[in-house]
Scaffold this motif. Structure first.
Motif, short mmCIF file in Angstrom:
data_model
loop_
_atom_site.label_atom_id
_atom_site.label_comp_id
_atom_site.label_asym_id
_atom_site.label_seq_id
_atom_site.Cartn_x
_atom_site.Cartn_y
_atom_site.Cartn_z
N LEU A 197 -8.49 -1.19 5.78
CA LEU A 197 -7.22 -1.73 5.32
C LEU A 197 -6.54 -2.57 6.40
O LEU A 197 -5.48 -3.13 6.19
CB LEU A 197 -6.29 -0.59 4.91
N TYR A 208 0.83 -1.20 0.00
CA TYR A 208 0.00 0.00 0.00
C TYR A 208 0.86 1.25 0.00
O TYR A 208 1.90 1.29 0.66
CB TYR A 208 -0.90 -0.02 1.24
N CYS A 209 0.45 2.26 -0.74
CA CYS A 209 1.19 3.52 -0.78
C CYS A 209 0.56 4.53 0.18
O CYS A 209 -0.56 4.98 -0.04
CB CYS A 209 1.17 4.08 -2.20
#
Length: 71
Positions: free
Chosen positions: A47, A2-3
């Motif tokens: 997330l 994930y960024c």
């Protein structure tokens, strides 16, 4: 992986340091609106980067990712 955006990092860093802050207090710390804080907290929950332990009033946030990622 994930960024992370700068905002993600700001939220996660502050939750990491002060897990017991309410959404209102987090908003004050960050200089954000409560709605913006809610948006990011629910994004982080989805997330599975953080989870809520206990109730919304007596609980705290647990950060589930390594703090070093936030540097």
């Amino acid at each position: 992986g994930y960024c992370f955006t700068d905002e993600d990092k700001m939220v996660l860093t502050i939750v990491y340091k002060y897990p017991k802050l309410t959404q209102k207090e987090l908003a004050m710390e960050l200089g954000w609106t409560v709605d913006r804080v809610k948006y990011y907290l629910s994004k982080m929950k989805k997330l599975q980067f953080i989870k809520r332990v206990g109730s919304s009033h007596n609980g705290y946030w647990e950060v589930l990712i390594d703090e070093n990622i936030l540097r």
